[in-house]
Write an enzyme that holds these catalytic residues in place. Structure first.
Site, short mmCIF file in Angstrom:
data_model
loop_
_atom_site.label_atom_id
_atom_site.label_comp_id
_atom_site.label_asym_id
_atom_site.label_seq_id
_atom_site.Cartn_x
_atom_site.Cartn_y
_atom_site.Cartn_z
N TYR A 1 5.56 6.59 1.00
CA TYR A 1 6.61 5.60 1.26
C TYR A 1 6.59 4.50 0.21
O TYR A 1 7.64 4.13 -0.35
CB TYR A 1 6.42 5.00 2.66
CG TYR A 1 7.58 4.19 3.16
CD1 TYR A 1 8.74 4.81 3.60
CD2 TYR A 1 7.52 2.79 3.21
CE1 TYR A 1 9.82 4.07 4.08
CE2 TYR A 1 8.58 2.04 3.68
CZ TYR A 1 9.73 2.68 4.12
OH TYR A 1 10.79 1.94 4.58
N SER B 1 12.00 -2.25 0.60
CA SER B 1 10.92 -2.55 1.54
C SER B 1 9.86 -3.37 0.83
O SER B 1 9.72 -3.29 -0.40
CB SER B 1 10.31 -1.24 2.05
OG SER B 1 9.08 -1.48 2.73
#
Length: 249
Positions: free
Chosen positions: A152, A139
């Site tokens: 995250y 990501s």
């Protein structure tokens, strides 16, 4: 792309990128091992795909589950050629000062430890067979701090480094380790992000997100020799050049 005779294990394959990837690989002849915690969902997908698909209930935060999934791949299909570490969560989104420590740690267990567990279970079998491909779903959060996403961002940064370590230690044994940063994808996770209202990503319109089959097609391309120059690195589907190589433009 022809994947006849190849076996692919995909974590978090009950929906989103994982499900789209399972369907895409099966369409080009691969055996697919579909794993997720929700057994009913993966059973239904496997039933649709037929005998070339195997559903295995697996919680990636538990090493024994992951090791059993790898063993099932080898036992059922005779080996494991490709591992896609896709399972990941972002909920609960919260500021650091308000974060629940247990919930924060659970995200690390899934997003980071789950990637390690997959590598730890698959690398010996792949090396013994002469090689294999390991792809981590990464990501932009791996390299950019985002408000409310400390768990995250941290887990994705760690997973990106794990992938580089896998390349460093496994390349001589024929292992191809890479990361794919897909950008924002139209999956259930984006609904969770939207609901949070935190940071600019939550303000994006649904039309700004790419469809899940784009990363699925990128993953298939990454398993071919045409992507060999990217072994040990992370590629981004935001890159127009990569999209052209994959055939998305």
């Amino acid at each position: 792309m022809d994947f006849n005779g190849k076996t692919v294990l995909i974590t978090g394959a009950s929906r989103g990128i994982g499900e789209a990837s399972a369907r895409a690989f099966a369409k080009v002849g691969a055996n697919v091992v579909i794993t997720a915690r929700s057994k009913g969902a993966i059973d239904a997908i496997a039933a649709e795909l037929g005998p070339q698909a195997l559903a295995v209930a697996c919680d990636v935060s538990c090493y024994d589950d992951v090791a059993k999934a790898v063993a099932a791949s080898c036992d059922h299909f005779g080996g494991l050629d490709i591992l896609i570490g896709n399972a990941g969560v972002i909920d609960p989104i919260s500021h650091l000062a308000d974060a629940d420590p247990e919930a924060w740690g659970q995200v690390i267990d899934i997003n980071l430890k789950g990637i390690f567990y997959g590598m730890r279970a698959a690398m010996p079998a792949m090396a013994k067979a002469g090689g294999g491909t390991i792809i981590t779903i990464s990501s932009g959060a791996a390299s950019s701090a985002l408000e409310g996403w400390s768990h995250y961002c941290t887990s994705k940064a760690g997973a990106a480094m794990l992938t580089r370590c896998a390349d460093k230690e496994g390349r001589a044994s024929g292992l191809r380790a890479m990361g794919l940063s897909p950008g924002t994808v139209a999956t259930d996770m984006q609904h969770e992000i939207k609901t949070s209202g935190i940071n600019p990503v939550s303000q994006l319109d649904w039309s700004d997100h790419i469809p899940a089959d784009w990363p699925a097609r990128a993953l298939m391309w990454m398993c071919t020799k045409d992507a060999d120059e990217f072994i040990g690195t992370e590629i981004s589907l935001r890159d127009e050049g990569i999209r052209r190589r994959v055939g998305l433009i």
